[in-house]
Structures are given as structure tokens and as C-alpha cells.
Design a protein around this motif. Structure first.
Motif, PDB file in Angstrom:
ATOM      1  N   GLU A 188       0.792  -1.217   0.000  1.00  0.00           N
ATOM      2  CA  GLU A 188       0.000   0.000   0.000  1.00  0.00           C
ATOM      3  C   GLU A 188       0.830   1.276   0.000  1.00  0.00           C
ATOM      4  O   GLU A 188       0.312   2.366  -0.277  1.00  0.00           O
ATOM      5  N   CYS A 189       2.131   1.188   0.296  1.00  0.00           N
ATOM      6  CA  CYS A 189       2.883   2.423   0.524  1.00  0.00           C
ATOM      7  C   CYS A 189       4.203   2.544  -0.223  1.00  0.00           C
ATOM      8  O   CYS A 189       4.733   3.660  -0.340  1.00  0.00           O
ATOM      9  N   LEU A 190       4.768   1.462  -0.727  1.00  0.00           N
ATOM     10  CA  LEU A 190       6.072   1.548  -1.378  1.00  0.00           C
ATOM     11  C   LEU A 190       5.913   1.813  -2.876  1.00  0.00           C
ATOM     12  O   LEU A 190       5.788   0.889  -3.683  1.00  0.00           O
ATOM     13  N   PHE A 191       5.904   3.095  -3.215  1.00  0.00           N
ATOM     14  CA  PHE A 191       5.811   3.534  -4.597  1.00  0.00           C
ATOM     15  C   PHE A 191       7.026   4.400  -4.924  1.00  0.00           C
ATOM     16  O   PHE A 191       7.563   5.080  -4.050  1.00  0.00           O
ATOM     17  N   ILE A 229       8.895   5.487   6.694  1.00  0.00           N
ATOM     18  CA  ILE A 229       8.299   6.023   5.468  1.00  0.00           C
ATOM     19  C   ILE A 229       7.412   7.201   5.852  1.00  0.00           C
ATOM     20  O   ILE A 229       6.697   7.161   6.852  1.00  0.00           O
ATOM     21  N   ARG A 230       7.453   8.246   5.043  1.00  0.00           N
ATOM     22  CA  ARG A 230       6.464   9.324   5.189  1.00  0.00           C
ATOM     23  C   ARG A 230       5.248   8.927   4.355  1.00  0.00           C
ATOM     24  O   ARG A 230       5.319   8.875   3.120  1.00  0.00           O
ATOM     25  N   TYR A 231       4.147   8.643   5.035  1.00  0.00           N
ATOM     26  CA  TYR A 231       2.988   8.080   4.339  1.00  0.00           C
ATOM     27  C   TYR A 231       1.706   8.557   5.006  1.00  0.00           C
ATOM     28  O   TYR A 231       1.578   8.519   6.238  1.00  0.00           O
ATOM     29  N   ASN A 232       0.746   9.014   4.183  1.00  0.00           N
ATOM     30  CA  ASN A 232      -0.553   9.467   4.690  1.00  0.00           C
ATOM     31  C   ASN A 232      -0.408  10.504   5.801  1.00  0.00           C
ATOM     32  O   ASN A 232      -1.098  10.448   6.830  1.00  0.00           O
ATOM     33  N   ILE A 274       4.412   9.434   9.985  1.00  0.00           N
ATOM     34  CA  ILE A 274       5.679   8.729   9.873  1.00  0.00           C
ATOM     35  C   ILE A 274       5.434   7.276  10.246  1.00  0.00           C
ATOM     36  O   ILE A 274       5.003   6.971  11.361  1.00  0.00           O
ATOM     37  N   MET A 275       5.689   6.357   9.295  1.00  0.00           N
ATOM     38  CA  MET A 275       5.489   4.938   9.541  1.00  0.00           C
ATOM     39  C   MET A 275       6.842   4.278   9.829  1.00  0.00           C
ATOM     40  O   MET A 275       7.650   4.084   8.918  1.00  0.00           O
ATOM     41  N   PRO A 276       7.139   3.940  11.087  1.00  0.00           N
ATOM     42  CA  PRO A 276       8.392   3.245  11.374  1.00  0.00           C
ATOM     43  C   PRO A 276       8.391   1.850  10.773  1.00  0.00           C
ATOM     44  O   PRO A 276       7.372   1.157  10.811  1.00  0.00           O
ATOM     45  N   LEU A 277       9.519   1.429  10.225  1.00  0.00           N
ATOM     46  CA  LEU A 277       9.602   0.131   9.569  1.00  0.00           C
ATOM     47  C   LEU A 277      10.240  -0.944  10.430  1.00  0.00           C
ATOM     48  O   LEU A 277      10.210  -2.116  10.071  1.00  0.00           O
TER      49      LEU A 277
END
Length: 399
Positions: free
Chosen positions: A46-49, A78-81, A84-87
Motif C-alpha cells: 500500500e505504501c512503497l511507490f 516512510i512518510r505516508y498518509n 511517519i510509519m516506522p519500519l
């Protein structure tokens, strides 16, 4: 002031380029390509583009075990929506220990990480003021779409094994818990991701109850949301408990629903397709919308095979020409194939007239039958956020 814990360092800003495998991300920064370790084994579809902003953390040259690191960087977030989404999936345990456990287990006095019991190891053994022993397994949940959090985003035999072990150990006197640490977004509810792991969803329904609904189930389930800033500092979002719906066991076991099949044609192809006659397919990507109200998994597996099958559906004539084929199930008691096909066409897909829709009938006054259930895209649909959003829209509102 809210308590915070550091989950990563922001050493460099970069942009996502590609992900050759589960553990490797290629990022771009300052005109250079950087090989980065990916600490999250999930699909992250959903987020890796391309171009999505990444936060990188510098890796130690020598790892804890003494071996040398193969990459100099880790894709830390990732900076998403607008969040900050920690991986770092493993660092969800740190957030659980420092921010969440004392708020989810009443009267907690002691926390012991990585507790071994028999041949298994659990994330935490906790002891409350009455001396009762609590076993806790923590699962990082990064998939949040349409304000619905779902776990897992890929089949997880390990998660299923942990859940079954917890249910068994409850009979030996342990209070057992599974804690889902949601790492991004603004979810209104948590549900199991029965589309990618129906076995785990069925097990959650069998063994668990949300903690607020009582303790009669072998395992209490909790979902908590943390928010991370760009410097890697995480805090618990208030209220700490996200509502949960774990009642999808029957649906997960039904093996019923709809699906999308994505095919890549590396070169132009022609095929004779029943009453449709001879069709020329140009080079590119094709997405097929179908359904199976029983044996859904078998139907998808059949479509993924290029050979060794009798030609029955229109798609059977196209799959032998595909360079790659991927399937995306949407488990449901409803037939959604026409809705899926309509959304693909609305996204800009070019319908292949009559393909897969010969038995499609108009539904309701003023509605027309589908022009096709196969659409063409000149570029990879999986790199199109609009396409992945179609998948998660239907997966988020299951029935």
C-alpha cells in the motif's frame, strides 16, 4: 508531558526507488542510489511507490553477532498518509514495554522481555501485584487503509503458532495476551487480515476476545496506536485502546469471495478465445476481475498456473502468454467482481470487450452489464496507488 521512546534515528532523507527482495530497498538521495536493509518483512504493497519519502538510519559496520553488515543504511521509516510509519517491526516491542503494557494490564509490577518457556520464547512475561503471570506476544501492525487496521499484511505461520501456544498455555495458569501495536494512520477499528491469512483470522476468532469484552477467552487481544515523529520518537496515542472486531472466523473459513489477477505481457500476443474470436493483446499489464463463491483459493491457484489445465474460462487462453501472474483475493460472502471491474475501468483501464463478462447481467434498473472483466494498463498497476487503493477499499469493508 507524554512519555516517549526512540524507535529510530533520522540520519538521512531519501526517496524509494525499488525493493528487489523482502530485505533490500534501493533508495535515492542526492543523485545516488543507496542499498538499504529493510527491517519489515511485510509486503508494504500500500505504501512503497517510486518517489515515496524515506528516512534512513546509518547502520553499524559490525553487527551484534560480530558479522559485517551488508548494507550501510536501514530504511527506518516512510512518510505516508501525513504520518511517519516506522519500519522496524522488532522495535514495536520497545514501544510496548515503555509505553503500552502498564496501560493494558492492570496492576502490572514486573516486565521481563524475551521469556523462554519450554521450547518457545515469548516477547514478555509480566507479573501483576497479585503475582499473576501474564504472557504477551507483540505484533507490529503497519497496514492501515480507509481507517481500518489489519494484521498481517502477508501470511504469517509464526503469528499463528504463537497464538496457538498462548491458547494452550492459558490452560496451564498463565494469563495470555496478544498486543497489536499499530504504527501509523488514524484507525477507527482493528480487524484480522483474512484476505492474506485466513488461518490466522480464524484462529483469532476462535481463541481471542478483545480485552474490554472480558477474560473468558484463552487469549486477550489488545490494539494500541503509537505516533512517531520524524526524529524517531514515538508516543502512545490517547485513547490507548483501538476497538477490535475479531468475529471473522466463519467468513475466513468460507473460502468465498472475489479476486483480481494481474498479468504482465512482455510482448504482443494473440489468442483464439471461444465466441470472442481471435484477439490481439498488446504488450503491457492486464487485470482480470473474477469471483468464486466457494473454493476461492483453488480458483486463484488455477489462474496462476500457465499450463497443465483444461481451458474453461476466457482467462485460460491468456495466462500462457504472461511473463508474470499475481493474484489478490477479497474474501466476502458477496460477489464483487462487477464492482471491481467497474472500478478498474474508472481508474483508466481499457476494457477488452466481452472478455470474462459473457455471463454478466445488469443489476438493477438503469444499470448496464459490464463491458468487460479484463482491462489493460500500459504501466504496472501495482505501482499505481489508485489500483492498490481499490484492493484495500474492498478488503477493509468485508461482509
Amino acid at each position: 508531558m507524554k512519555e516517549k521512546v526512540r524507535l529510530f534515528r533520522n540520519d538521512l532523507e531519501a526517496a524509494f526507488a525499488q525493493r528487489p527482495n523482502r530485505f533490500l530497498i534501493i533508495a535515492e538521495s542526492g543523485g545516488k542510489e543507496l542499498q538499504c536493509h529493510c527491517p519489515n518483512p511485510g509486503r508494504l504493497t500500500e505504501c512503497l511507490f517510486p518517489g515515496v519519502p524515506l528516512i534512513l538510519e546509518k547502520r553499524a559496520i559490525q553487527k551484534a553477532g560480530g558479522s559485517l553488515a551488508k548494507t550501510a543504511w536501514t530504511a527506518a521509516a516512510i512518510r505516508y498518509n501525513d504520518t511517519i510509519m516506522p519500519l522496524y517491526a522488532s522495535r514495536a516491542n520497545l514501544a510496548a514495554e515503555k509505553l503500552i503494557l502498564k496501560k493494558t494490564i492492570p496492576g502490572l509490577q514486573e516486565i521481563h522481555p524475551e521469556f523462554s518457556l519450554g521450547g518457545s520464547r515469548f516477547d514478555f512475561l509480566c507479573i501483576d501485584r497479585q503475582g499473576q503471570r501474564h504472557l504477551v506476544e507483540v505484533k507490529a501492525c503497519s497496514l492501515v487503509e480507509h481507517r481500518v487496521a489489519m494484521f498481517p499484511d502477508a501470511p504469517s505461520g509464526r503469528a499463528l503458532k504463537h497464538l496457538e501456544e498462548l491458547a494452550r498455555l492459558n490452560e496451564e495458569g498463565y494469563f495470555c495476551h496478544v498486543l497489536f501495536v499499530i504504527t501509523q494512520g488514524s484507525p477507527k477499528i482493528f480487524i484480522p487480515n483474512l484476505h492474506t491469512d485466513p488461518q490466522f483470522a480464524a484462529a483469532l476468532s476462535q481463541y481471542c476476545l478483545p480485552a474490554e469484552k472480558g477474560t473468558e477467552a484463552p487469549v486477550q487481544a489488545h490494539a494500541a496506536l503509537i505516533r512517531c515523529d520524524e526524529d524517531g520518537m514515538a508516543e502512545l496515542v490517547s485513547p490507548s485502546t483501538i476497538p477490535m472486531d475479531l468475529s471473522y472466523g466463519k467468513l475466513a473459513a468460507s473460502d468465498s469471495g472475489s479476486y483480481l489477477i494481474v498479468l504482465e505481457l512482455a510482448q504482443k500476443a494473440e489468442a483464439e478465445i471461444g465466441s470472442l474470436g481471435r484477439i490481439s493483446f498488446e504488450k503491457g499489464w492486464y487485470v482480470y476481475a473474477g469471483s468464486a463463491m466457494k473454493n476461492l483459493s483453488s480458483r486463484i491457484s488455477r489462474h496462476l498456473r500457465k499450463t497443465h489445465k483444461k481451458k474453461h474460462w476466457h482467462l485460460d487462453y491468456l495466462t500462457p502468454h504472461a511473463q508474470s501472474i499475481k493474484g489478490f483475493p477479497v474474501i466476502s460472502f458477496r460477489n464483487l467482481e462487477c464492482d471491481l471491474a467497474g472500478d478498474l475501468i474508472a481508474l483508466g483501464g481499457k476494457p477488452i470487450a466481452g472478455f470474462g463478462s459473457s455471463d454478466c447481467k445488469a443489476k438493477g434498473a438503469g444499470k448496464k452489464a459490464c463491458p468487460s472483466h479484463l482491462v489493460f494498463f500500459p504501466s504496472p498497476p501495482l505501482l499505481n496507488h489508485g489500483f492498490t487503493d481499490i484492493i484495500f477499499k474492498y478488503r477493509s469493508f468485508v461482509s
